[in-house]
Design an enzyme around this catalytic site. Sequence first.
Site, short mmCIF file in Angstrom:
data_model
loop_
_atom_site.label_atom_id
_atom_site.label_comp_id
_atom_site.label_asym_id
_atom_site.label_seq_id
_atom_site.Cartn_x
_atom_site.Cartn_y
_atom_site.Cartn_z
N ASP A 14 70.70 60.79 43.94
CA ASP A 14 70.63 61.61 45.15
C ASP A 14 70.43 60.72 46.36
O ASP A 14 69.41 60.01 46.45
CB ASP A 14 69.48 62.62 45.04
CG ASP A 14 69.82 63.76 44.09
OD1 ASP A 14 71.00 64.01 43.85
OD2 ASP A 14 68.87 64.40 43.58
N LYS A 27 83.71 59.04 63.29
CA LYS A 27 82.80 58.34 62.40
C LYS A 27 81.37 58.77 62.72
O LYS A 27 80.97 58.78 63.88
CB LYS A 27 82.93 56.83 62.60
CG LYS A 27 84.25 56.25 62.13
CD LYS A 27 84.28 54.75 62.33
CE LYS A 27 85.58 54.16 61.83
NZ LYS A 27 85.63 52.68 62.05
N ASN A 43 64.37 65.65 37.81
CA ASN A 43 63.45 66.10 38.85
C ASN A 43 62.20 66.74 38.24
O ASN A 43 61.08 66.51 38.71
CB ASN A 43 64.13 67.11 39.78
CG ASN A 43 65.14 66.46 40.71
OD1 ASN A 43 65.12 65.24 40.92
ND2 ASN A 43 66.03 67.25 41.26
N LYS A 185 64.62 80.84 34.40
CA LYS A 185 64.38 81.00 35.84
C LYS A 185 65.67 81.39 36.56
O LYS A 185 66.28 80.57 37.26
CB LYS A 185 63.82 79.72 36.44
CG LYS A 185 63.39 79.86 37.91
CD LYS A 185 63.11 78.52 38.55
CE LYS A 185 64.34 77.74 38.89
NZ LYS A 185 65.14 78.30 40.00
N GLY A 229 59.38 84.00 47.51
CA GLY A 229 58.53 83.59 46.41
C GLY A 229 59.19 83.76 45.06
O GLY A 229 60.36 83.42 44.87
N ASP A 256 63.48 72.82 41.09
CA ASP A 256 63.04 71.99 39.97
C ASP A 256 61.53 71.76 40.01
O ASP A 256 60.86 71.74 38.96
CB ASP A 256 63.76 70.65 39.99
CG ASP A 256 65.27 70.79 39.87
OD1 ASP A 256 65.73 71.71 39.17
OD2 ASP A 256 65.99 69.99 40.48
N GLY A 291 64.22 64.42 52.74
CA GLY A 291 65.40 64.07 51.96
C GLY A 291 65.29 64.43 50.50
O GLY A 291 65.02 65.57 50.14
#
Length: 315
Positions: A14, A27, A43, A185, A229, A256, A291
């Site tokens: 990552d 650019k 993770n 989940k 939540g 995660d 990040g």
Amino acid sequence: MPHIVTLTLNPAIDVATSVPEVTPEHKLRCGPSRRDPGGGGINVARVVREMGGESIAVYTRGGPTGLMLEHLLEEKGLLRRSIPIEGYTRESFTVAEGTSAREYRFILPGPSLSEREWQRCLDAVSEVAVGAAFIVASGSLPPGVPEDFYARVARLGKKQGVRVVVDTNGPPLRAALEEGVFLAKPNRRELRDLTGMKVEDLATQATAARELVARGRAEVLAVSMGADGALLTTREGQFRATPPPVETHSSVGAGDSFVAGLTLALARGKSPEEALRWGIASGTGALLSQGTDLCHRADVERLFAQVQTVPVSPA
């Protein structure tokens, strides 16, 4: 405390950076960058270790990017078992736009796995899961891997007496739930797809979740609801927890982190209600990091005290 095994068939390096503004054709000169080992199970293993638990990460790695992944995991100090593959480990990158505070996430496809390669992943999990508290199978499946792969992991866990947690989506999630897992989940959209029920509000979401648990698809169902939540359902009851308000720096790895906090708390013998609070605190803690960094223990412990849970009664 028994260890937690995590499985990542589609890991990534990552990369996170920033630009003043995202514009076409020109650019874009980026600011400083950071690289972290990523992918669902990796993770989870990182957060379990950060929170003082013991984890063993099983994952694939290939090519020069696979060597970089190994180096990054070595820096993190994770216990691990890597499965060499022919293809190259993928990269993903996140760009923060300074002018708008928006976050752009680019997820590259993973390499194709042969039957021999994904079978070796199952064999490795079987070996390191001896005496484990949980197997957490998390993330997308790369090309070449059968849709029932996580169902196979669930069967493996049952044979070894190890509880299996699955965090994925689409047909692989459906197949795993058909087999039956300890914990899953899904988000609200996935809950709708799994049950065919309208889940327009908390009451209908709660009904749909109870149905899946009653049918034996999962002993514990944690429905993630983003800023609202999460809803946790067992045969004994339902609880909803809402996150404390924080300033979000990055959402990378928040889901995660939630899975890691929830699973680790259950491994430590906490009640489902308290485990839900640890999950919410861990997921919220990840939002505070920049990040591709994940949550930090001090933040999670501070946030845990602020997480409130309320029981949800059947309509």
